[in-house]
Design an enzyme around this catalytic site. Structure first.
Site, PDB file in Angstrom:
ATOM      1  N   HIS A 263      -1.791  -1.331  -0.090  1.00  0.00           N
ATOM      2  CA  HIS A 263      -2.633  -2.022  -1.080  1.00  0.00           C
ATOM      3  C   HIS A 263      -3.302  -0.999  -1.962  1.00  0.00           C
ATOM      4  CE1 HIS A 263      -5.519  -4.789  -2.854  1.00  0.00           C
ATOM      5  NE2 HIS A 263      -4.695  -5.737  -2.469  1.00  0.00           N
ATOM      6  N   ASP A 314      -0.116 -10.633   2.435  1.00  0.00           N
ATOM      7  CA  ASP A 314       1.171 -11.331   2.461  1.00  0.00           C
ATOM      8  C   ASP A 314       1.878 -11.248   3.803  1.00  0.00           C
ATOM      9  OD1 ASP A 314       1.043 -12.156  -0.167  1.00  0.00           O
ATOM     10  OD2 ASP A 314       1.879 -10.284  -0.915  1.00  0.00           O
TER      11      ASP A 314
HETATM   12  N1  ACO Z   1       6.059   0.869   2.467  1.00  0.00           N
HETATM   13  C1  ACO Z   1       6.286   2.198   2.600  1.00  0.00           C
HETATM   14  N2  ACO Z   1       5.506   3.141   2.024  1.00  0.00           N
HETATM   15  C2  ACO Z   1       4.470   2.710   1.302  1.00  0.00           C
HETATM   16  C3  ACO Z   1       4.173   1.346   1.142  1.00  0.00           C
HETATM   17  C4  ACO Z   1       5.028   0.402   1.760  1.00  0.00           C
HETATM   18  N3  ACO Z   1       4.810  -0.903   1.626  1.00  0.00           N
HETATM   19  N4  ACO Z   1       3.089   1.201   0.363  1.00  0.00           N
HETATM   20  C5  ACO Z   1       2.707   2.447   0.049  1.00  0.00           C
HETATM   21  N5  ACO Z   1       3.530   3.347   0.601  1.00  0.00           N
HETATM   22  C6  ACO Z   1       3.435   4.799   0.500  1.00  0.00           C
HETATM   23  C7  ACO Z   1       4.036   5.259  -0.811  1.00  0.00           C
HETATM   24  O1  ACO Z   1       5.416   5.537  -0.705  1.00  0.00           O
HETATM   25  C8  ACO Z   1       3.210   6.486  -1.107  1.00  0.00           C
HETATM   26  O2  ACO Z   1       3.677   7.515  -0.301  1.00  0.00           O
HETATM   27  P1  ACO Z   1       3.785   9.016  -0.879  1.00  0.00           P
HETATM   28  O3  ACO Z   1       2.369   9.393  -1.247  1.00  0.00           O
HETATM   29  O4  ACO Z   1       4.373   9.766   0.248  1.00  0.00           O
HETATM   30  O5  ACO Z   1       4.669   8.916  -2.097  1.00  0.00           O
HETATM   31  C9  ACO Z   1       1.827   6.116  -0.604  1.00  0.00           C
HETATM   32  O6  ACO Z   1       2.043   5.133   0.432  1.00  0.00           O
HETATM   33  C10 ACO Z   1       0.924   5.536  -1.695  1.00  0.00           C
HETATM   34  O7  ACO Z   1       1.575   4.417  -2.253  1.00  0.00           O
HETATM   35  P2  ACO Z   1       1.538   3.984  -3.757  1.00  0.00           P
HETATM   36  O8  ACO Z   1       2.827   3.308  -4.115  1.00  0.00           O
HETATM   37  O9  ACO Z   1       1.096   5.109  -4.637  1.00  0.00           O
HETATM   38  O10 ACO Z   1       0.401   2.938  -3.730  1.00  0.00           O
HETATM   39  P3  ACO Z   1       0.039   1.952  -4.894  1.00  0.00           P
HETATM   40  O11 ACO Z   1      -1.409   1.748  -4.836  1.00  0.00           O
HETATM   41  O12 ACO Z   1       0.607   2.381  -6.191  1.00  0.00           O
HETATM   42  O13 ACO Z   1       0.859   0.634  -4.480  1.00  0.00           O
HETATM   43  C11 ACO Z   1       1.482  -1.373  -3.509  1.00  0.00           C
HETATM   44  C12 ACO Z   1       0.331  -0.416  -3.799  1.00  0.00           C
HETATM   45  C13 ACO Z   1       2.250  -1.673  -4.798  1.00  0.00           C
HETATM   46  C14 ACO Z   1       0.906  -2.669  -2.972  1.00  0.00           C
HETATM   47  C15 ACO Z   1       2.428  -0.713  -2.481  1.00  0.00           C
HETATM   48  O14 ACO Z   1       1.725  -0.477  -1.294  1.00  0.00           O
HETATM   49  C16 ACO Z   1       3.666  -1.553  -2.206  1.00  0.00           C
HETATM   50  O15 ACO Z   1       4.657  -1.441  -2.942  1.00  0.00           O
HETATM   51  N6  ACO Z   1       3.632  -2.421  -1.133  1.00  0.00           N
HETATM   52  C17 ACO Z   1       4.739  -3.288  -0.858  1.00  0.00           C
HETATM   53  C18 ACO Z   1       4.659  -4.541  -1.730  1.00  0.00           C
HETATM   54  C19 ACO Z   1       3.544  -5.468  -1.293  1.00  0.00           C
HETATM   55  O16 ACO Z   1       3.386  -5.784  -0.139  1.00  0.00           O
HETATM   56  N7  ACO Z   1       2.789  -5.963  -2.282  1.00  0.00           N
HETATM   57  C20 ACO Z   1       1.738  -6.953  -2.058  1.00  0.00           C
HETATM   58  C21 ACO Z   1       0.378  -6.393  -2.329  1.00  0.00           C
HETATM   59  S1  ACO Z   1      -0.886  -7.604  -1.999  1.00  0.00           S
HETATM   60  C22 ACO Z   1      -0.759  -8.731  -3.262  1.00  0.00           C
HETATM   61  O17 ACO Z   1      -0.504  -8.405  -4.376  1.00  0.00           O
HETATM   62  C23 ACO Z   1      -0.896 -10.187  -2.986  1.00  0.00           C
END
Ligand code: ACO
Length: 376
Positions: A263, A314
């Site tokens: 998140h 979710d």
């Molecule tokens: N699975 C694996 N790795 C993850 C995940 C995940 N779901 N989420 C974050 N990470 C990792 C990233 O790869 C990154 O690693 P790194 O620093 O080694 O590159 C680190 O954690 C930071 O992640 P970011 O993508 O920079 O975080 P950001 O704040 O941009 O993204 C997001 C947040 C989009 C929600 C992301 O966690 C994601 O894609 N999650 C999966 C989709 C999801 O569940 N979305 C629903 C969110 S809640 C809602 O909107 C209702």
């Protein structure tokens, strides 16, 4: 000249884009409150209608106010037959969120007051869509299951009627409570991507329907509301709890993002997730089908060990909706059918104190080029 990384805040992370008094989030605790009420105090206590009233009017309703508000919403549930015709016309291959987006856009064209942005008319439109979107989603579900749509029943609560329009059965109090809690947990979440999108549309003084249609487009994405469908698809693919660990190892080795985890704001857990986890467990017990809950807890444990990344709203909402009988392809539509109330609260706020939202980009392209001679 400064480098791009010094000036551009990627993804607007941490940027305060507006003032708002609708919801407060502290991602480090984690804390979420609606109009000052902690989500843990309201999640399994208030009804969705009480929460919608709170979000829109900044106060909990008195019994009389609630009675009037509930009746008004209930009276607005019916949708014009042309909307049902439109839903029938859509190809089966169309994404159900594209169907919802188009249906709401059609409702906007049918409203002669669509461009009236006065507070009173905005509240009327918000009540209308908060009542009608669940009906649209239930019609979509019925059509997808090859069954005839069911007329809404105004004697039921919004949550109870939602289940009734979906299944044709009047729900018991446990099911109604589960839907109420799911709806209210999804109702509002500050300036998330879809709510910010709604505010950006209002910023141009465009109309309410355009803002909501844009919000639906934004929440459809798999990084936002669309993640919920992906979570359940993952559980179905895993199928057996003992396969969960290997599945996750493989997905992480392939550098896949695992839906339902991570998140932008919450770092120490998603304030909404424990309620959905508890409901998923209760439904697993009640139905005697513990498979999805067991797969979910196993994947969550592996994910914590492997990456230390939190389960978001979710994650456990997916098995909850699955147990409730929502078709998998329509989970995101359910999320949008709840978030309409939060979008509306922010739309009211943005109109009341509007300034065009117009950020800048750090230009990284060519400058000063000359047209080639054969183009002159
Ligand atoms: N699975 C694996 N790795 C993850 C995940 C995940 N779901 N989420 C974050 N990470 C990792 C990233 O790869 C990154 O690693 P790194 O620093 O080694 O590159 C680190 O954690 C930071 O992640 P970011 O993508 O920079 O975080 P950001 O704040 O941009 O993204 C997001 C947040 C989009 C929600 C992301 O966690 C994601 O894609 N999650 C999966 C989709 C999801 O569940 N979305 C629903 C969110 S809640 C809602 O909107 C209702």
């Amino acid at each position: 000249m400064s480098s791009a990384s010094e000036q551009v805040i990627s993804g607007l992370e941490g940027v305060l884009a507006c003032e708002s008094s609708v919801a407060f989030i502290d991602g480090n605790i984690p804390e979420l409150s609606y109009r000052g009420y902690n989500i843990h105090d309201i999640a399994e206590t208030l009804t969705y209608e009480q929460v919608v009233y709170l979000l829109w009017y900044d106060e909990l309703p008195s019994p009389e106010q609630l009675h009037t508000f509930r009746n008004d919403l209930a009276a607005r549930r019916g949708i014009p037959s042309v909307v049902i015709d439109l839903l029938r016309l859509m190809p089966a291959s169309a994404h159900p969120m594209a169907g919802l987006r188009t249906a709401v856009s059609l409702l906007g064209t049918l409203d002669p007051q669509a461009d009236d942005n006065s507070p009173a008319d905005l509240h009327r439109k918000a009540a209308d869509l908060t009542a009608k979107i669940p009906t649209i989603v239930a019609v979509q579900a019925r059509l997808q299951m090859g069954q005839a749509p069911i007329e809404p029943d105004a004697s039921l609560s919004l949550a109870g009627n939602y289940h009734y329009m979906l299944t044709g059965k009047r729900p018991d109090t446990t099911i109604t409570r589960t839907i109420d809690t799911s709806l209210l947990l999804y109702a509002e979440h500050e300036t998330n991507a879809s709510t910010f999108t709604c505010r950006a549309v209002v910023g141009t003084e465009s109309d309410y329907y355009s803002a909501v249609v844009a919000g639906i487009g934004a929440i459809k994405g798999p990084l936002h509301g669309g993640a919920i469908d992906e979570v359940m698809r993952m559980f179905l693919e895993i199928d057996q709890p003992e396969r969960a660990g290997a599945y996750l190892d493989q997905a992480l080795a392939a550098k896949r993002k695992i839906s339902g985890f991570g998140h932008r704001v919450y770092r120490a857990g998603d304030a909404r997730a424990p309620h959905l986890r508890a409901m998923a467990e209760r439904l697993a017990e009640a139905t005697g089908d513990r498979k999805w809950f067991t797969i979910a807890t196993t994947v969550e444990q592996h994910m914590r060990q492997a990456k230390g990344i939190i389960a978001n709203v979710d994650y456990y909402a997916a098995p909850v909706l699955y147990h409730l009988g929502f078709p998998l392809a329509l989970f995101t539509n359910f999320v949008a059918s709840a978030r309409i109330s939060g979008w509306s609260a922010h739309i009211f706020e943005q109109y009341a104190n509007n300034r065009l939202i117009r950020p800048r980009a750090l230009y990284t392209g060519h400058r000063g080029r000359q047209l080639p001679a054969d183009y002159q």
